[in-house]
Design an enzyme around this catalytic site. Sequence first.
Site, PDB file in Angstrom:
ATOM      1  N   SER A   1      -5.900  21.517 -27.055  1.00 17.75           N
ATOM      2  CA  SER A   1      -6.789  21.686 -25.901  1.00 17.75           C
ATOM      3  C   SER A   1      -6.151  21.127 -24.636  1.00 17.75           C
ATOM      4  O   SER A   1      -5.391  20.145 -24.685  1.00 17.75           O
ATOM      5  CB  SER A   1      -8.113  20.961 -26.165  1.00 17.75           C
ATOM      6  OG  SER A   1      -8.888  20.853 -25.001  1.00 17.75           O
TER       7      SER A   1
ATOM      8  N   TYR B   1     -13.095  13.787 -27.838  1.00 14.74           N
ATOM      9  CA  TYR B   1     -12.606  15.121 -28.183  1.00 14.74           C
ATOM     10  C   TYR B   1     -11.122  15.248 -27.847  1.00 14.74           C
ATOM     11  O   TYR B   1     -10.312  15.701 -28.676  1.00 14.74           O
ATOM     12  CB  TYR B   1     -13.419  16.180 -27.442  1.00 14.74           C
ATOM     13  CG  TYR B   1     -12.855  17.572 -27.586  1.00 14.74           C
ATOM     14  CD1 TYR B   1     -12.862  18.221 -28.812  1.00 14.74           C
ATOM     15  CD2 TYR B   1     -12.313  18.238 -26.491  1.00 14.74           C
ATOM     16  CE1 TYR B   1     -12.339  19.499 -28.955  1.00 14.74           C
ATOM     17  CE2 TYR B   1     -11.786  19.515 -26.619  1.00 14.74           C
ATOM     18  CZ  TYR B   1     -11.799  20.136 -27.849  1.00 14.74           C
ATOM     19  OH  TYR B   1     -11.270  21.396 -27.977  1.00 14.74           O
TER      20      TYR B   1
END
Length: 336
Positions: free
Chosen positions: A125, A150
Amino acid sequence: MKILVTGVAGFIGMHVAQALLARGDRVVGIDNLNDYYAVDLKRARLARLAGDFAFHQVDFADHAALDSAIGGEDFDRIVHLGAQAGVRYSIDNPRAYVQSNLVGHVNILELARARRVAHLVYASSSSVYGGNETLPFRVEDRTDHPVSLYAATKKADELMSETYAHLYRLPQTGLRFFTVYGPWGRPDMALWLFTQAILEGRPIRVFNHGRMQRDFTYIDDIVVGVIAALDHPPADDGTAKPGGSVAPHRIYNIGNHRSEELGRMIDVLEAACGREAIRDYQPMQDGDVPATYADISAIQRDLGFAPTTTIDAGIPKFVDWYRGYARSLALNLFRV
């Protein structure tokens, strides 16, 4: 090829599996169909997958259940797209990210090692860049200051993959996705939330008082890049790969190479919806970053990746899909 796709009922997973099936590959798909957002949407995505396709509902964070579910399946490559997604959700539910993104990633690495797969492509990501203020983000930039759990789990995934590539010579490619959008997208993403609110005449929450930029990447471009990566495993020749590895492990940014002002995105969305947004300006949320922008020179050079869809073309496609399908579901698909 015979390919295992994790997170196959997810947004990117469904589109990638659909493209692989269309070109004649066999796809084994797994997904636990959790209720982070509407399971009906996930089942509707699965219903679109036709061809040489087998689906197993299983949580890949449970290694015993994973081995049992796919023990009889044959595959030679893996596209690992399953994960607990979302920056904001990680603040309130950290254990879900540890289980899915850390334990689950190790389980997929172990599966790949045991099966001696030819290539493992996995989702990272753009969030790994944290508060990096130098734009565009380059693969060579430091990524050791994550601002959300995350992001930390995705960086940890890259490190674990590097270890397996080094120890076991397992060919891998990590893809740092930048704000993927399009039909069949996730209901927790800004484009879906904004579209729903505008069409219902409700305010949209615009964080950091609108001073935000994002590298919005259309799903069709993403699929092309994922499959190009899958088809070209990194060579184990001791040369340095993108990201600095000399093991058969490379990391690429996969984005649109355009950083759009949030206000312009909303303008385009208003035009597609035929209604003005009621903009409710809010401060920055914890774990968020003001700007993302992908330097895609490495993936362009190595794989010929060349995204073509601007938000002026992509956002109206999403709105058309939303009007035709998503509004027929329950109004609140995501637990807000």
